[in-house]
Design a protein around this motif. Sequence first.
Motif, PDB file in Angstrom:
ATOM      1  N   CYS A   1       0.861  -1.174   0.000  1.00 47.24           N
ATOM      2  CA  CYS A   1       0.000   0.000   0.000  1.00 47.24           C
ATOM      3  C   CYS A   1       0.902   1.231   0.000  1.00 47.24           C
ATOM      4  N   GLN A   2       0.302   2.385   0.186  1.00 44.71           N
ATOM      5  CA  GLN A   2       1.081   3.610   0.164  1.00 44.71           C
ATOM      6  C   GLN A   2       1.972   3.751   1.386  1.00 44.71           C
TER       7      GLN A   2
ATOM      8  N   TYR B   1       5.592  -1.394   1.127  1.00 47.81           N
ATOM      9  CA  TYR B   1       5.579  -2.093  -0.146  1.00 47.81           C
ATOM     10  C   TYR B   1       5.840  -3.595   0.031  1.00 47.81           C
TER      11      TYR B   1
END
Length: 1144
Positions: A705-706, A709
């Motif tokens: 996700c942001q 990783y």
Amino acid sequence: MVDLDSEVPPLPPRYRFRDLLLGDQGWQNDDRVQVEFYVNENTFKERLKLFFIKNQRSSLRIRLFNFSLKLLSCMLYIVRVLLDNSNKNKGTWSSIIWVERSLPLWGLQVTVALISLLETILLSYLSYKGNIWEQILRIPFILEIINTVPFIITIFWPPLRDLFVPVFLNCWLAKHALENMINDLHRAIQRTQSAMFNQVLILISTLLCLIFTCICGIQHLERAGNNLTLFDSLYFCIVTFSTVGFGDVTPQIWQSKLLVVIMICVALVVLPIQFEQLAYLWMERQKSGGNYSRHRAQTEKHVVLCVSSLKIDLLMDFLNEFYAHPRLQDYYVVILCPTEMDVQVRRVLQIPMWSQRVIYLQGSALKDQDLLRAKMDDAEACFILSSRCEVDRTAADHQTILRAWAVKDFAPNCPLYVQILKPENKFHVKFADHVVCEEEFKYAMLALNCICPATSTLITLLVHTSRGQEGQQSPEQWQKMYGRCSGNEVYHIKMEESLFFAEYERKSFTYASFHAHKKFGVCLIGVKREDNKNILLNPGPRYIMSSTDTCFYIHVTKEENSAFKQHEQLEKLRKYKSSYHGPSRLPVHSIIASMGTVAIDLQDASCHSTSGANLTLPSEVSKEGRRPSIAPVLELADNANIQPCDLLSDQSEDETNPSDDECSDAKEYTKGYPPNSPYIGSSPTFCHLLPEKVPFCCLRLDKGCQHNYYEDAKAYGFKNKVIIVAAETAGNGLYNFIVPLRAYYRPKKELNPIILLLDNPPDMHFLDAICWFPMVYYMVGCIDNLDDLLKCGVTFAANMVVVDKESTMSAEEDYMADAKTIVNVQTLFRLFSSLSIITELTHPANMRFMQFRAKDCYSLALSKLEKKERERGSNLAFMFRLPFAAGRVFSISMLDTLLYQSFVKDYMISITRLLLGLDTTPGSGFLCSMKITEDDLWIRTYGRLYQKLCSSSGDIPIGVYKTESQKLTTSESREMASQSQISISVEEWEDTKEIKETSSNRNNHRNSTSSDQSDHPLLRRKSMQWARRLSRKVPRHSNKTAERISQQRMTLCRRSERQELAELVKNRMKHLGLSTAGYDEMNDHQNTLSYILINPSPDTRLELNDVVYLIRPDPLSYVPANASSRKSSFCNTTGQDSRDDTQL
């Protein structure tokens, strides 16, 4: 409380005869409540109908009067026959038509006939509905006319007074009146009539009417023949209807012969029909179970078992556990089940041992009628069990909830013992006296199995009733010890009434626990104040015992059933056993406990006070070689000598100078109560939490996700090994798996990452509950997918927990419900032999398939032992299976006995919840474990360990988890040694043409081959025999290369399957981009066996790597009063954690 009898509606009002005559006028001067009838009910006909037919009580009186009238007419006929002079006109037709009847007798018969006729005409008029022929052609009306009209005619024509009238046919009218009277009786008392009772009544009355008609008919017709008496006619009818037919009494004239033929034909038609209906009702009653009589319910004690469907395993578990207690031998068990009795259940209930104690009723707990049949209001208890084999477990819980509500509504004073499946439904049955939630206990035990090995086995053995005689006939020493210690259970006694604990009044709890164990071999684990309902497990050395306290202890039998040796014998035994002397003697006993007896064997050990509280060897050791001394356990707590783990200070010796990475990790965690609970009724637990909740996207392990990783467990770089939970759905019960692993008393440095491998994605409500816990992740995948297993870190997992799937719990064949789980776990076992797998099964009988090896002789021997123990009547025949003894498998159905035991031991559920961490009571300890290292072996025995723990940290040991290697025979050992010399790796065989080979490959291969050989002993023997034959045939001067090739071929055939599995795993890891460095496919522990010793004897030797179960005092109880401000700010503070290792 309002009396239930006052709430029953009153019986219908009596309709008196004056009400019939006066109608509504009779109510004018009456103080009773007036009821206005409809207009058509104010007529005289309607009032007559109400009096004779509609009103239950008045119609019952009319039926009874009619029945009495018919019986009276039959009795008058018998009197007339006895007074008749049958010799007059003998042998003529006139003797059949005319009889002698005295004037008083004629008057009585005429009066009875007149009343009967008027009543019949009146009832026909009241029941007239427009069809007069329907009333006239009824058989009762025709019989009434035949028996009454001739007598009425004789009033007006006196010559006909001696005319014969078949009055004996009134018996059929009496039968009809009796049936109607029984129906009205049941209506009047508002009770449902029994079809079985009615059918028996009809059969008996029909048979009596046939016999009576035949007797009277034969006697009267034979007036023209043999002139038989009533007794001769009775004799003839009984002999004829019983098909005996002696022939000494026979009818002479054709009329009587014709009557006999007619009566036999009628009997052949009517009686079989009645018997068929009776047999059908009897079979239906056998299925439904009949009733439990009110008299029995008031004079005997019984409990009711309500289930959706009754299986043989559930029934036997309940009966064996319930009747294992001596004081329950006189109780009866009434089973209330809506389904028909199973064939196996029926066969078991026909055994005399159970047929006199168990009553099966087919019915529903939602019907008051069925609850009345089971006499629920008089029951001592009601057990309501859920059907765990249902596909929809929520629907099964809903049925259980409705049953509990129905029983509570019908019998509010009956104690309720309820089993519920899902925790979110628990608050609906909170009113029950005892509730066991299956998923709560299941996940809590699975969680503790990861940090305290075999916790599930420990709890299962504690909640089962056993004599401790299992395995005593076995030649294996570990089976004898394991079976004997399995007889330990939890008992209670008031301190002032106890021989074990009475002398420790006003002493510390730790002092009482140690000395009671030293003298009597009992393990005191908890207490309860008289004015407090909460049970405290190991409240610590600061707790002072009181005479009114209730003590809870572990022992093979309760104190009331124990017998002790006399004091003189103990003194002699102590002097005989004494071998060590010192300034202060503390006897350490050697106990040999059996059912009802405790033998005490005392030893002396020198005792010196030691500064420090470590299990490590003291620095001051006697030069004479004596074993080191241990500090005595003080009567009252001394703060200077007690060194508990101060988990609140977040400091320890090893963390005084932490590294920068450790500081950064420590600042991420706080301690507090979870802000979100997934269901109502969960007990709040003080846990390690994150200062801020994790975004839901970061909880997904396999998708970046942001914020990060990472896409697999290896990328996270966890410092500790992961714990993987494979489940079908993220139910609310899974929350109870996370909480014990994140409890505040677990050190931060030892917290294992938790990865949930789910078949279905979790809902937001569940994610909102777990997002506050550190290092908790989930991944959508399946256990039978190798890629999913590798992504979630199975190669470096500490434990793999496999939860039984709800969708597979229901199968056409009951025991096949575990098929998919067993095969999947077996695949894991073959692919990752070093992985510790903990499995939950639906049926305990399927535990024998875990880690199955078809040609393992040891497993076959254990199977035979299990059968022998079952034949001896053991309730724990499966306990010797190696996976269960090691705590690698359990079935939640084994915890059903916890609910059954609560009927006698109402504290067992509370103690079990405290041990599992489901409930947290202030001042109560928790279950943990310590591992014996080489530095701890100086303690030598379990009794010395008990003293050391009590004198230093206040911990109470309750058992030992031992691991041993399986002993092989001499021939097997030789074969393994010889095979290890000829083993060559597969890679070496492929490169036989090369001259140079690395020695490291040979060494690695030698170790792996020995591990593989243990899996297949039969294959190993055949291979060695083949190798010996080859060695005999090959000449001594043959080329060494040929010998090497033959050995390599042999090794290739033997190791092909293991190598294929290893290559498969490594190829998939390379394909996923994972490193194969952590995969150790040959490091298995298949030659070891593990087992639990609950409360072993003090002279039990401690071995390396033994795990000791401890009940550690609550660390919060050691916080001083001035530290309340620090406790209140725990949720917002950070710090470093302490070590959970037992540093005493």
